[in-house]
Write a protein that holds these residues in place. Structure first.
Motif, PDB file in Angstrom:
ATOM      1  N   ILE A  57       0.842  -1.200   0.000  1.00 12.41           N
ATOM      2  CA  ILE A  57       0.000   0.000   0.000  1.00 12.41           C
ATOM      3  C   ILE A  57       0.877   1.250   0.000  1.00 12.41           C
ATOM      4  O   ILE A  57       2.001   1.234   0.510  1.00 12.41           O
ATOM      5  CB  ILE A  57      -0.989   0.036   1.185  1.00 12.41           C
ATOM      6  N   SER A  58       0.339   2.291  -0.591  1.00 11.15           N
ATOM      7  CA  SER A  58       1.114   3.528  -0.658  1.00 11.15           C
ATOM      8  C   SER A  58       0.750   4.460   0.503  1.00 11.15           C
ATOM      9  O   SER A  58       1.610   5.135   1.061  1.00 11.15           O
ATOM     10  CB  SER A  58       0.860   4.153  -2.026  1.00 11.15           C
ATOM     11  N   SER A  59      -0.528   4.507   0.848  1.00 13.73           N
ATOM     12  CA  SER A  59      -0.940   5.330   1.993  1.00 13.73           C
ATOM     13  C   SER A  59      -2.371   4.978   2.365  1.00 13.73           C
ATOM     14  O   SER A  59      -3.048   4.254   1.626  1.00 13.73           O
ATOM     15  CB  SER A  59      -0.862   6.820   1.656  1.00 13.73           C
ATOM     16  N   TYR A  60      -2.803   5.489   3.500  1.00 12.98           N
ATOM     17  CA  TYR A  60      -4.196   5.325   3.893  1.00 12.98           C
ATOM     18  C   TYR A  60      -4.588   6.509   4.767  1.00 12.98           C
ATOM     19  O   TYR A  60      -3.725   7.197   5.327  1.00 12.98           O
ATOM     20  CB  TYR A  60      -4.431   3.993   4.632  1.00 12.98           C
ATOM     21  N   GLY A  61      -5.900   6.749   4.870  1.00 16.03           N
ATOM     22  CA  GLY A  61      -6.340   7.856   5.721  1.00 16.03           C
ATOM     23  C   GLY A  61      -7.760   8.281   5.386  1.00 16.03           C
ATOM     24  O   GLY A  61      -8.386   7.742   4.477  1.00 16.03           O
ATOM     25  N   ALA A  62      -8.252   9.243   6.157  1.00 23.83           N
ATOM     26  CA  ALA A  62      -9.574   9.816   5.892  1.00 23.83           C
ATOM     27  C   ALA A  62      -9.426  10.781   4.722  1.00 23.83           C
ATOM     28  O   ALA A  62      -8.604  11.692   4.762  1.00 23.83           O
ATOM     29  CB  ALA A  62     -10.083  10.552   7.124  1.00 23.83           C
ATOM     30  N   GLU A  67     -16.487  11.657  -3.681  1.00 23.58           N
ATOM     31  CA  GLU A  67     -17.875  12.085  -3.853  1.00 23.58           C
ATOM     32  C   GLU A  67     -18.511  12.352  -2.482  1.00 23.58           C
ATOM     33  O   GLU A  67     -18.229  11.628  -1.512  1.00 23.58           O
ATOM     34  CB  GLU A  67     -18.659  10.993  -4.584  1.00 23.58           C
ATOM     35  N   SER A  68     -19.412  13.333  -2.410  1.00 16.54           N
ATOM     36  CA  SER A  68     -19.990  13.724  -1.112  1.00 16.54           C
ATOM     37  C   SER A  68     -20.679  12.541  -0.428  1.00 16.54           C
ATOM     38  O   SER A  68     -20.679  12.460   0.802  1.00 16.54           O
ATOM     39  CB  SER A  68     -20.971  14.880  -1.304  1.00 16.54           C
ATOM     40  N   VAL A  69     -21.258  11.626  -1.205  1.00 18.67           N
ATOM     41  CA  VAL A  69     -21.956  10.488  -0.589  1.00 18.67           C
ATOM     42  C   VAL A  69     -20.981   9.491   0.048  1.00 18.67           C
ATOM     43  O   VAL A  69     -21.394   8.592   0.786  1.00 18.67           O
ATOM     44  CB  VAL A  69     -22.859   9.748  -1.611  1.00 18.67           C
ATOM     45  N   LEU A  70     -19.697   9.642  -0.233  1.00 21.28           N
ATOM     46  CA  LEU A  70     -18.692   8.788   0.417  1.00 21.28           C
ATOM     47  C   LEU A  70     -18.011   9.523   1.573  1.00 21.28           C
ATOM     48  O   LEU A  70     -17.493   8.898   2.499  1.00 21.28           O
ATOM     49  CB  LEU A  70     -17.613   8.352  -0.588  1.00 21.28           C
ATOM     50  N   VAL A  71     -18.015  10.840   1.499  1.00 23.40           N
ATOM     51  CA  VAL A  71     -17.206  11.623   2.443  1.00 23.40           C
ATOM     52  C   VAL A  71     -17.941  11.956   3.743  1.00 23.40           C
ATOM     53  O   VAL A  71     -17.379  11.828   4.837  1.00 23.40           O
ATOM     54  CB  VAL A  71     -16.726  12.925   1.744  1.00 23.40           C
ATOM     55  N   GLY A  72     -19.205  12.407   3.644  1.00 24.70           N
ATOM     56  CA  GLY A  72     -19.956  12.809   4.837  1.00 24.70           C
ATOM     57  C   GLY A  72     -19.138  13.748   5.704  1.00 24.70           C
ATOM     58  O   GLY A  72     -18.435  14.626   5.196  1.00 24.70           O
ATOM     59  N   GLU A  73     -19.198  13.516   7.018  1.00 23.16           N
ATOM     60  CA  GLU A  73     -18.418  14.369   7.928  1.00 23.16           C
ATOM     61  C   GLU A  73     -17.087  13.736   8.299  1.00 23.16           C
ATOM     62  O   GLU A  73     -16.100  14.403   8.574  1.00 23.16           O
ATOM     63  CB  GLU A  73     -19.213  14.626   9.206  1.00 23.16           C
ATOM     64  N   GLY A  74     -17.066  12.402   8.308  1.00 22.17           N
ATOM     65  CA  GLY A  74     -15.873  11.708   8.800  1.00 22.17           C
ATOM     66  C   GLY A  74     -14.872  11.326   7.729  1.00 22.17           C
ATOM     67  O   GLY A  74     -13.779  10.842   8.030  1.00 22.17           O
ATOM     68  N   GLY A  75     -15.221  11.544   6.459  1.00 23.25           N
ATOM     69  CA  GLY A  75     -14.315  11.209   5.373  1.00 23.25           C
ATOM     70  C   GLY A  75     -14.455   9.768   4.904  1.00 23.25           C
ATOM     71  O   GLY A  75     -15.072   8.928   5.560  1.00 23.25           O
ATOM     72  N   SER A  76     -13.884   9.526   3.738  1.00 23.42           N
ATOM     73  CA  SER A  76     -13.863   8.172   3.170  1.00 23.42           C
ATOM     74  C   SER A  76     -12.544   7.521   3.589  1.00 23.42           C
ATOM     75  O   SER A  76     -11.478   8.122   3.436  1.00 23.42           O
ATOM     76  CB  SER A  76     -13.972   8.261   1.642  1.00 23.42           C
ATOM     77  N   GLY A  77     -12.616   6.320   4.126  1.00 28.64           N
ATOM     78  CA  GLY A  77     -11.408   5.647   4.628  1.00 28.64           C
ATOM     79  C   GLY A  77     -10.639   4.988   3.499  1.00 28.64           C
ATOM     80  O   GLY A  77     -10.761   3.799   3.240  1.00 28.64           O
ATOM     81  N   THR A  78      -9.807   5.789   2.834  1.00 25.57           N
ATOM     82  CA  THR A  78      -9.131   5.282   1.631  1.00 25.57           C
ATOM     83  C   THR A  78      -7.861   4.505   1.967  1.00 25.57           C
ATOM     84  O   THR A  78      -7.100   4.883   2.859  1.00 25.57           O
ATOM     85  CB  THR A  78      -8.745   6.437   0.677  1.00 25.57           C
ATOM     86  N   ILE A  79      -7.667   3.440   1.213  1.00 26.24           N
ATOM     87  CA  ILE A  79      -6.407   2.691   1.256  1.00 26.24           C
ATOM     88  C   ILE A  79      -5.907   2.646  -0.185  1.00 26.24           C
ATOM     89  O   ILE A  79      -6.566   2.048  -1.049  1.00 26.24           O
ATOM     90  CB  ILE A  79      -6.605   1.272   1.811  1.00 26.24           C
TER      91      ILE A  79
END
Ligand code: SF4
Length: 299
Positions: A57-62, A67-79
């Motif tokens: 993996i290169s990075s991960y984080g909020a 897209e707004s439907v993935l982000v909400g308030e807490g963010g999308s947990g991307t890996i």
């Protein structure tokens, strides 16, 4: 059963381990994607994507840029996974996809990352460019699920998928988020060295839609379904128009489509791609989307 629980929470332990085993077998003569290199990834051999048996993996984080439907308030947990099976010449993440920036992580560590993203308040686990690591990622989801993961998992891929593999993800992935890049084989050959991209991506999207249907949004957040991304390329509006026709007429006019205008020249590209998109090009594509009723993902 609560329909908002992620689908993988309904899979038995035996079903999960059976899927992991079947996917690992595919790595032995690798056909995890349509390139079907036939290398033995389990023995450390590398194919077109350059990935080996170990997860990188290169990075991960909020992440708040999705897209707004993935982000909400807490963010999308991307890996962000290292390497890529498509390797487009205009890729904006070349350090990761082509040069292999990243580090090896164990499957257990990947599961712990998923749990950490959940603890941090992210709304989903967003696996970016996952296709060449399908076996390891499914195993990580299994371990994380057993330890309490209860976020929807997003398969954020290039659209260049093997349907045989997608069928093994049925009941594990909640949200499919493929790109749909090309409408013509010549363009796919020129820019991604994948002349079969149009055929493979279309059959893949049909299978994804069969599994998860239109995007279900609950309290402003994506819970399950198909979300298609399309990056408009300069001078290639016909590609975009054909793609939108396909989605509206052969998948569903209720498809959530994100038409993206942020192309900028990157890497070694043909001369006609060596400029940003014109506003008029973007407008023509949006007009077409509206005329087809594809309005769910428009900003
Ligand atoms: S995942 Fe990689 S090694 Fe496997 S078929 Fe695709 S490009 Fe080849």
């Amino acid at each position: 059963m609560n329909s908002q629980l992620p689908v993988y929470r309904q899979l038995t332990r035996n079903e999960f381990t059976g899927r992991v085993e079947s996917l690992r077998k595919i790595m032995r003569f690798c056909r995890l994607c349509p390139r079907k290199c036939g290398v033995n990834r389990l023995a450390g051999e590398k194919g077109y994507c350059q990935a080996r048996d170990k997860l990188e993996i290169s990075s991960y984080g909020a992440h708040y840029g999705e897209e707004s439907v993935l982000v909400g308030e807490g963010g999308s947990g991307t890996i962000f996974l290292t390497w890529c099976n498509l390797r487009c010449c205009f890729c904006q993440n070349q350090e990761i996809s082509l040069l292999g920036q990243g580090r090896i992580v164990s499957i257990q560590e990947c599961a712990e990352i998923m749990l950490r993203l959940q603890e941090r308040g992210c709304h989903n686990i967003n696996l970016v460019t996952p296709s060449h690591y399908a076996p390891q990622l499914v195993e990580a989801i299994f371990l994380a699920s057993a330890a309490g993961l209860s976020l929807p998992v997003v398969w954020n891929c290039s659209g260049y998928e093997n349907v045989e593999v997608l069928k093994l993800l049925d009941g594990i992935i909640d949200i499919y988020m493929p790109d749909l890049k090309y409408n013509q084989a010549d363009t796919a050959k020129l820019l991604s060295n994948a002349p079969d991209y149009v055929v493979r991506s279309r059959e893949s999207i049909r299978e994804m839609y069969r599994q998860v249907g239109d995007l279900l949004v609950v309290n402003g957040l994506a819970a399950k379904g198909l979300l298609v991304r399309h990056l408009i390329l300069p001078g290639k509006i016909e590609e975009s128009l054909g793609i939108l026709d396909f989605i509206a007429k052969e998948i569903s006019f209720r498809t959530y489509v994100n038409v993206m205008s942020q192309y900028h020249p990157c890497g070694v590209v043909p001369a006609d791609l060596n400029r940003p998109l014109f506003l008029t090009e973007y407008q023509k594509v949006v007009e077409k989307a509206v005329s087809l009723g594809l309005t769910r993902g428009l900003k």
